[in-house]
Design a protein around this motif. Sequence first.
Motif, PDB file in Angstrom:
ATOM      1  N   GLY A 130       0.791  -1.219   0.000  1.00 33.81           N
ATOM      2  CA  GLY A 130       0.000   0.000   0.000  1.00 33.81           C
ATOM      3  C   GLY A 130       0.828   1.276   0.000  1.00 33.81           C
ATOM      4  N   GLN A 131       1.895   1.316  -0.720  1.00 30.11           N
ATOM      5  CA  GLN A 131       2.729   2.513  -0.776  1.00 30.11           C
ATOM      6  C   GLN A 131       2.060   3.616  -1.610  1.00 30.11           C
ATOM      7  N   ARG A 132       2.547   4.827  -1.376  1.00 29.09           N
ATOM      8  CA  ARG A 132       2.149   5.957  -2.217  1.00 29.09           C
ATOM      9  C   ARG A 132       3.021   5.952  -3.465  1.00 29.09           C
ATOM     10  N   ILE A 133       2.428   6.191  -4.620  1.00 28.51           N
ATOM     11  CA  ILE A 133       3.148   6.249  -5.888  1.00 28.51           C
ATOM     12  C   ILE A 133       3.077   7.681  -6.402  1.00 28.51           C
ATOM     13  N   LEU A 134       4.242   8.306  -6.579  1.00 35.40           N
ATOM     14  CA  LEU A 134       4.326   9.675  -7.072  1.00 35.40           C
ATOM     15  C   LEU A 134       4.832   9.659  -8.504  1.00 35.40           C
ATOM     16  N   LEU A 135       4.050  10.226  -9.420  1.00 32.23           N
ATOM     17  CA  LEU A 135       4.414  10.313 -10.826  1.00 32.23           C
ATOM     18  C   LEU A 135       4.960  11.708 -11.124  1.00 32.23           C
ATOM     19  N   LEU A 136       6.201  11.777 -11.588  1.00 27.53           N
ATOM     20  CA  LEU A 136       6.771  13.039 -12.055  1.00 27.53           C
ATOM     21  C   LEU A 136       6.664  13.051 -13.576  1.00 27.53           C
ATOM     22  N   SER A 137       5.477  13.374 -14.070  1.00 25.56           N
ATOM     23  CA  SER A 137       5.187  13.254 -15.491  1.00 25.56           C
ATOM     24  C   SER A 137       4.096  14.240 -15.877  1.00 25.56           C
ATOM     25  N   ASP A 138       4.017  14.509 -17.187  1.00 24.08           N
ATOM     26  CA  ASP A 138       2.929  15.347 -17.705  1.00 24.08           C
ATOM     27  C   ASP A 138       1.803  14.509 -18.273  1.00 24.08           C
ATOM     28  N   LEU A 139       1.906  13.166 -18.167  1.00 19.21           N
ATOM     29  CA  LEU A 139       0.888  12.226 -18.662  1.00 19.21           C
ATOM     30  C   LEU A 139       0.602  12.445 -20.149  1.00 19.21           C
ATOM     31  N   GLY A 140       1.634  12.837 -20.906  1.00 21.60           N
ATOM     32  CA  GLY A 140       1.476  13.062 -22.343  1.00 21.60           C
ATOM     33  C   GLY A 140       0.866  14.395 -22.707  1.00 21.60           C
ATOM     34  N   LEU A 141       0.696  15.289 -21.727  1.00 18.76           N
ATOM     35  CA  LEU A 141       0.042  16.573 -22.005  1.00 18.76           C
ATOM     36  C   LEU A 141       0.907  17.495 -22.861  1.00 18.76           C
ATOM     37  N   GLY A 142       2.238  17.403 -22.752  1.00 16.85           N
ATOM     38  CA  GLY A 142       3.119  18.306 -23.494  1.00 16.85           C
ATOM     39  C   GLY A 142       3.449  17.854 -24.894  1.00 16.85           C
ATOM     40  N   ALA A 143       2.971  16.680 -25.317  1.00 18.15           N
ATOM     41  CA  ALA A 143       3.276  16.178 -26.659  1.00 18.15           C
ATOM     42  C   ALA A 143       2.323  16.772 -27.683  1.00 18.15           C
ATOM     43  N   GLN A 144       2.790  16.843 -28.921  1.00 16.22           N
ATOM     44  CA  GLN A 144       1.948  17.311 -30.017  1.00 16.22           C
ATOM     45  C   GLN A 144       0.889  16.261 -30.344  1.00 16.22           C
ATOM     46  N   PRO A 145      -0.281  16.705 -30.820  1.00 18.31           N
ATOM     47  CA  PRO A 145      -1.314  15.725 -31.189  1.00 18.31           C
ATOM     48  C   PRO A 145      -0.811  14.779 -32.276  1.00 18.31           C
ATOM     49  N   TYR A 146      -1.084  13.523 -32.101  1.00 18.91           N
ATOM     50  CA  TYR A 146      -0.696  12.467 -33.040  1.00 18.91           C
ATOM     51  C   TYR A 146       0.826  12.341 -33.180  1.00 18.91           C
ATOM     52  N   ALA A 147       1.559  12.753 -32.132  1.00 22.68           N
ATOM     53  CA  ALA A 147       3.016  12.615 -32.158  1.00 22.68           C
ATOM     54  C   ALA A 147       3.394  11.154 -31.956  1.00 22.68           C
ATOM     55  N   HIS A 148       4.512  10.771 -32.563  1.00 24.71           N
ATOM     56  CA  HIS A 148       4.968   9.384 -32.453  1.00 24.71           C
ATOM     57  C   HIS A 148       5.450   9.104 -31.030  1.00 24.71           C
ATOM     58  N   GLY A 149       4.980   8.025 -30.427  1.00 23.74           N
ATOM     59  CA  GLY A 149       5.383   7.632 -29.094  1.00 23.74           C
ATOM     60  C   GLY A 149       4.627   8.316 -27.980  1.00 23.74           C
ATOM     61  N   ARG A 150       3.660   9.132 -28.290  1.00 24.75           N
ATOM     62  CA  ARG A 150       2.920   9.826 -27.244  1.00 24.75           C
ATOM     63  C   ARG A 150       2.049   8.843 -26.469  1.00 24.75           C
ATOM     64  N   SER A 151       2.042   9.007 -25.138  1.00 28.59           N
ATOM     65  CA  SER A 151       1.207   8.143 -24.306  1.00 28.59           C
ATOM     66  C   SER A 151      -0.269   8.493 -24.491  1.00 28.59           C
ATOM     67  N   THR A 152      -1.112   7.510 -24.376  1.00 26.22           N
ATOM     68  CA  THR A 152      -2.550   7.676 -24.601  1.00 26.22           C
ATOM     69  C   THR A 152      -3.306   7.619 -23.280  1.00 26.22           C
ATOM     70  N   PRO A 153      -4.494   8.207 -23.234  1.00 25.81           N
ATOM     71  CA  PRO A 153      -5.300   8.092 -22.000  1.00 25.81           C
ATOM     72  C   PRO A 153      -5.598   6.645 -21.629  1.00 25.81           C
ATOM     73  N   GLU A 154      -5.747   5.761 -22.605  1.00 27.89           N
ATOM     74  CA  GLU A 154      -6.021   4.360 -22.306  1.00 27.89           C
ATOM     75  C   GLU A 154      -4.855   3.713 -21.551  1.00 27.89           C
ATOM     76  N   GLU A 155      -3.644   4.079 -21.920  1.00 24.83           N
ATOM     77  CA  GLU A 155      -2.483   3.516 -21.210  1.00 24.83           C
ATOM     78  C   GLU A 155      -2.469   3.968 -19.760  1.00 24.83           C
ATOM     79  N   TRP A 156      -2.805   5.213 -19.478  1.00 29.37           N
ATOM     80  CA  TRP A 156      -2.811   5.703 -18.108  1.00 29.37           C
ATOM     81  C   TRP A 156      -3.990   5.135 -17.310  1.00 29.37           C
ATOM     82  N   GLN A 157      -5.101   4.911 -17.949  1.00 31.30           N
ATOM     83  CA  GLN A 157      -6.218   4.260 -17.259  1.00 31.30           C
ATOM     84  C   GLN A 157      -5.857   2.830 -16.870  1.00 31.30           C
ATOM     85  N   GLU A 158      -5.144   2.162 -17.760  1.00 29.22           N
ATOM     86  CA  GLU A 158      -4.701   0.803 -17.436  1.00 29.22           C
ATOM     87  C   GLU A 158      -3.689   0.819 -16.290  1.00 29.22           C
ATOM     88  N   PHE A 159      -2.797   1.791 -16.262  1.00 31.07           N
ATOM     89  CA  PHE A 159      -1.802   1.867 -15.195  1.00 31.07           C
ATOM     90  C   PHE A 159      -2.465   2.156 -13.851  1.00 31.07           C
TER      91      PHE A 159
END
Length: 322
Positions: free
Chosen positions: A244-273
């Motif tokens: 039950g540890q706390r998990i801290l993400l130091l990330s923008d969750l793909g917010l700073g990437a250009q739309p349709y950029a190659h390798g950009r993380s998707t909302p589905e990937e973060w929902q799965e995580f």
Amino acid sequence: MSRVRPQIWIGDAVRALETAQTEEEQVQVLRVLGFTTTAVTPLDDEPLPAPPLQPAHPSDDHNERAPRHREDEPAEPDTVEEPEPSRALAELPLLQPRRIETTSPAPDPVERLALPTTERTVRPHIPLLVPRWTSSLIRAALAQQVDDGPIDIDALIETLARCRPVVQLPRRQVRTLRYGVQVLVDRGSTMQPFRRDQDHLVRQIRSVVGRELVDVGYFSDAPQRGTGSGARWTRTDYTPPTGGQRILLLSDLGLGAQPYAHGRSTPEEWQEFIALVTRAGCQPVALVPYPPARWPAWMNALLPLVSWDRTTTTGQISARMP
């Protein structure tokens, strides 16, 4: 008026010497051409006969060619007198100045810029969080609430008043960091401008929570693509921590990437995580280097978000924590 010497070259003297029969004639040729006025010693170092003596007085032919002056004509002076200045210029009146202005001092010389060098100058780092608030902000974001405080007298009296059995003494909730924290650092291209802030914050978290209670993992764009504590080629599949540890993400969750950029993380990937770590009993929280006005709705509904900025306060973090 002076006579101009004709243009006689050495080649002319050589051709003239070829026609001379004797050495005396050669000397005479050189003298006529103006190359020497004295006797010339031949190449075999034999003395040449002395040149004929010239008469003390010039010949009659020379006297006939020389201009003669009349006795009644005055001799020309040796020096030429300079003409007197014009009387008209001498009679011109001198102009009088109307006013005299003082000149301002010369400005200070501008200091030249330094020449470019190959040396790399590292600028001082200014962290995104206020340094004197960083410890409080870390505790507010990472501490978990547990029923491990002093006995809750009010809750105990209420239980006894209702004639209910006291199975366990009620205690007040307190926030603690003893369960540790897992810090997941996003090394993707969109987080490259914040790498110094990420490293600085990781050091601050270890000093506040404790080095043995902090587990640091690095990933690119999404943790499921590979997470590890070393280089990218050493990363493996992500496994959530236990306990039950706390998990801290130091990330923008793909917010700073250009739309349709190659390798950009998707909302589905973060929902799965988030679903993966929630099933493991962990509580995730994200530190995003963008203001709340840029957060999409799916990010706000997915997990607690904290703005990684100078305006962030402990009150704002406590309001977003569950």
